[in-house]
Design a protein around this motif. Structure first.
Motif, PDB file in Angstrom:
ATOM      1  N   ASN A 154     -46.863 -97.552 -14.223  1.00 55.75           N
ATOM      2  CA  ASN A 154     -45.897 -97.707 -15.307  1.00 55.75           C
ATOM      3  C   ASN A 154     -44.873 -98.789 -15.011  1.00 55.75           C
ATOM      4  O   ASN A 154     -44.307 -99.377 -15.929  1.00 55.75           O
ATOM      5  N   LEU A 155     -44.633 -99.034 -13.725  1.00 55.71           N
ATOM      6  CA  LEU A 155     -43.676-100.067 -13.354  1.00 55.71           C
ATOM      7  C   LEU A 155     -43.995-100.591 -11.963  1.00 55.71           C
ATOM      8  O   LEU A 155     -44.606 -99.894 -11.146  1.00 55.71           O
ATOM      9  N   VAL A 156     -43.580-101.836 -11.742  1.00 55.28           N
ATOM     10  CA  VAL A 156     -43.792-102.490 -10.449  1.00 55.28           C
ATOM     11  C   VAL A 156     -42.491-103.140 -10.016  1.00 55.28           C
ATOM     12  O   VAL A 156     -41.837-103.833 -10.819  1.00 55.28           O
ATOM     13  N   VAL A 157     -42.099-102.904  -8.774  1.00 59.71           N
ATOM     14  CA  VAL A 157     -40.970-103.614  -8.171  1.00 59.71           C
ATOM     15  C   VAL A 157     -41.535-104.430  -7.014  1.00 59.71           C
ATOM     16  O   VAL A 157     -41.957-103.880  -5.999  1.00 59.71           O
ATOM     17  N   ALA A 158     -41.544-105.750  -7.183  1.00 62.76           N
ATOM     18  CA  ALA A 158     -42.139-106.643  -6.182  1.00 62.76           C
ATOM     19  C   ALA A 158     -41.040-107.154  -5.258  1.00 62.76           C
ATOM     20  O   ALA A 158     -40.425-108.192  -5.510  1.00 62.76           O
ATOM     21  N   ALA A 159     -40.779-106.392  -4.204  1.00 62.49           N
ATOM     22  CA  ALA A 159     -39.706-106.735  -3.266  1.00 62.49           C
ATOM     23  C   ALA A 159     -40.219-107.395  -1.994  1.00 62.49           C
ATOM     24  O   ALA A 159     -39.423-107.807  -1.150  1.00 62.49           O
ATOM     25  N   ALA A 160     -41.535-107.512  -1.837  1.00 62.43           N
ATOM     26  CA  ALA A 160     -42.094-108.089  -0.612  1.00 62.43           C
ATOM     27  C   ALA A 160     -41.813-109.585  -0.537  1.00 62.43           C
ATOM     28  O   ALA A 160     -41.716-110.270  -1.563  1.00 62.43           O
ATOM     29  N   ALA A 161     -41.700-110.075   0.672  1.00 63.51           N
ATOM     30  CA  ALA A 161     -41.579-111.519   0.916  1.00 63.51           C
ATOM     31  C   ALA A 161     -42.976-112.045   1.217  1.00 63.51           C
ATOM     32  O   ALA A 161     -43.396-112.123   2.376  1.00 63.51           O
ATOM     33  N   VAL A 162     -43.691-112.375   0.167  1.00 63.23           N
ATOM     34  CA  VAL A 162     -45.096-112.774   0.306  1.00 63.23           C
ATOM     35  C   VAL A 162     -45.167-114.251   0.681  1.00 63.23           C
ATOM     36  O   VAL A 162     -44.496-115.093   0.076  1.00 63.23           O
ATOM     37  N   ALA A 163     -45.997-114.572   1.672  1.00 64.34           N
ATOM     38  CA  ALA A 163     -46.177-115.971   2.068  1.00 64.34           C
ATOM     39  C   ALA A 163     -46.735-116.773   0.900  1.00 64.34           C
ATOM     40  O   ALA A 163     -47.684-116.347   0.232  1.00 64.34           O
ATOM     41  N   ASP A 164     -46.153-117.937   0.650  1.00 67.19           N
ATOM     42  CA  ASP A 164     -46.632-118.799  -0.432  1.00 67.19           C
ATOM     43  C   ASP A 164     -47.851-119.614  -0.020  1.00 67.19           C
ATOM     44  O   ASP A 164     -48.627-120.051  -0.870  1.00 67.19           O
ATOM     45  N   TYR A 165     -48.002-119.837   1.290  1.00 68.25           N
ATOM     46  CA  TYR A 165     -49.106-120.654   1.797  1.00 68.25           C
ATOM     47  C   TYR A 165     -49.762-119.962   2.988  1.00 68.25           C
ATOM     48  O   TYR A 165     -49.141-119.169   3.689  1.00 68.25           O
TER      49      TYR A 165
END
Length: 404
Positions: free
Chosen positions: A274-285
Motif C-alpha cells: 500500500n505504501l513504500v518509503v525508500a530510505a536506503a542509500a542505493v549506489a547509483d553506479y
C-alpha cells in the motif's frame, strides 16, 4: 503495554529436535505465568532433549507427540483451529525445511498445516546451517506465507562456535507474542496496510575482496519501519548490509547486498504493498565488470568502468497503481531544487529532504533534520530531532496522505 495482554490467549507451542528445546520449559512457565493457555506438541526427536512430562507439568496440559496412541487420536485439525497463535520454538533446520515444503510426517507438522491462526517460528541451529542457501530459501518461503520469524540471537552455539543461530531467549519470545496481540487488538491508523521500507547502504562488488559502498547506517530507515509497524502496518524491511537491525514483531526483514538485489526484492513485494518509503542509500553506479579473482597491486593507476544501477524509485513511480510512494533526498547543495526535481521526475507523493550541511543530520547520527515536501511542492521543515521522533513525524505525514 497491558500487563495482561496474554491473559486467556491460546498458544500452541511446537517443540522440535534441537538442543534449544530445554528453553521450552522456561518459555512455557513464562506464558502460563502471564495467563496464557498453553498446549505443547513435540516432535519425536525433541524427546531426546526434554521430556514431555516436564512440559506437561508446566503447561498443565498433556503434551502430544504421536498422532495416535493406544487410547486416543490427537486431532491435529482441532489443535490447529484451537490456537490464537501457533509458535514453533525451537524450530530446527529440519522442521523449517518440512514446513516450507509442506511435508507432514509428525503431529507437529500436521497441526501446522491445519493451523488457521498466525504462525511464528524461532529458529535454532548452528551458524553454518543458518546461513546455508537451503535454509535461507526455506525461511524466505515461510515469510512469504505470512509467518513471523523471531530473530535468531548471536552467541555461543552447541558446536562450541560463536555466531548466529541461537534461539531467541524465552523472555524475548514472550515480548514478541505480546506485541503481536497488541497490534492485533489495537485500533491503529495503518492497520491492514502493507508497507515496504528500504534502508541502509548497498554494496557493489569490484572483485571477491573489494566493493563500493557509502556511509549509510540504516538507522533512519529502521526507525521508520518500526514507526510504521507501531501504527499498525505490516512492514517489509528491505535492508542493505549494516550492523543495525530491528526485533519489532510487526517488521519482516529481507536482507540484501547490491542495488540489483534490492531492486529485485522491492519489485517482487510492490504489487501487494500500500505504501513504500525508500530510505536506503542505493549506489547509483556499479562496476561494469566484476573480477572473479582479487585484483593485484600493479600499475600506478587502476581504472574501473562504472555503469548505472537500476533506479528503484523511478521504476516504482512508473508502475505505481494504488501505492503511496515516499522518497528521500540527501544533498550537499541546492537541496530544495534537487529534492523537488526528484519528487516530480519520479512521481512521488512525498519526499523527505535532508542535508549533509546540517550539523547532526545525515549518516550515522542518531538525530536528523528534515523537510517534508508534498506532491504540490509545499514544504514543512522540522527541527533537529532523534531519528525515532523524525520517523514518527514522517509516519504521521503518511497517515495524513492516506486520508487526503
Amino acid at each position: 503495554m497491558a500487563d495482561n495482554i496474554l491473559q486467556g490467549r491460546k498458544i500452541l507451542l511446537g517443540v522440535s529436535g534441537s538442543i534449544a528445546a530445554y528453553k521450552a520449559a522456561t518459555l512455557v512457565r513464562l506464558l502460563v505465568k502471564a495467563g496464557a493457555q498453553v498446549k505443547v506438541i513435540m516432535t519425536p526427536a525433541a524427546e531426546a532433549f526434554i521430556t514431555p512430562l516436564t512440559l506437561a507439568t508446566l503447561s498443565k496440559n498433556e503434551v502430544m507427540v504421536q498422532i495416535s496412541n493406544h487410547n486416543s487420536w490427537n486431532n491435529h485439525v482441532e489443535l490447529g483451529r484451537w490456537a490464537d497463535v501457533m509458535l514453533i520454538a525451537p524450530a530446527s533446520a529440519n522442521t523449517i525445511a518440512k514446513m516450507a515444503n509442506g511435508l507432514c510426517d509428525n503431529l507437529l507438522l500436521a497441526a501446522y498445516l491445519s493451523a488457521t491462526c498466525p504462525v511464528m517460528f524461532a529458529p535454532a541451529m548452528d551458524e553454518d546451517m543458518w546461513h546455508h542457501p537451503a535454509t535461507r530459501s526455506n525461511v524466505d518461503k515461510l515469510l512469504s506465507y505470512g509467518h513471523q520469524q523471531i530473530p535468531v540471537a548471536t552467541g555461543e552455539l552447541a558446536s562450541g562456535l560463536f555466531g548466529e543461530g541461537r534461539m531467541a531467549e524465552p523472555e524475548d519470545i514472550v515480548k514478541w507474542l505480546e506485541q503481536h496481540f497488541i497490534a492485533a487488538t489495537a485500533n491503529k491508523p495503518l492497520s491492514g496496510k502493507t508497507a515496504i521500507v528500504t534502508a541502509g547502504p548497498t554494496i557493489e562488488h569490484i572483485d571477491p575482496v573489494r566493493y563500493i559502498t557509502n556511509h549509510s547506517s540504516g538507522k533512519m530507515g529502521i526507525a521508520i519501519a518500526n514507526a510504521l509497524a507501531d501504527a499498525g502496518a505490516a512492514v517489509k524491511l528491505v535492508l542493505g548490509p549494516t550492523n543495525q537491525s530491528t526485533t519489532h514483531p510487526g517488521v519482516t526483514t529481507f536482507a540484501v547486498q547490491t542495488a540489483q538485489e534490492m531492486f529485485d526484492q522491492v519489485t517482487s513485494l510492490y504489487p501487494q504493498a500500500n505504501l513504500v518509503v525508500a530510505a536506503a542509500a542505493v549506489a547509483d553506479y556499479r562496476p561494469a565488470n566484476i573480477a572473479d579473482k582479487k585484483i593485484k597491486k600493479g600499475q600506478a593507476q587502476l581504472h574501473i568502468d562504472l555503469e548505472k544501477t537500476p533506479d528503484i524509485l523511478r521504476y516504482l513511480g512508473e508502475h505505481k497503481a494504488h501505492q503511496l510512494l515516499i522518497g528521500f533526498s540527501l544533498e550537499t547543495d541546492n537541496e530544495k531544487e534537487y529534492a523537488l526535481k526528484k519528487l516530480k521526475d519520479k512521481n512521488l507523493d512525498m519526499i523527505v529532504m535532508n542535508s549533509l550541511a546540517d550539523a547532526g543530520a545525515g549518516f550515522n547520527y542518531d538525530t536528523n533534520k528534515v523537510t517534508l515536501f508534498s506532491k504540490n511542492g509545499d514544504g514543512r521543515s522540522l527541527p533537529l530531532k532523534s531519528k525515532l521522533e523524525v520517523a514518527r513525524d514522517i509516519v504521521s505525514a503518511i497517515i495524513d496522505l492516506q486520508h487526503a
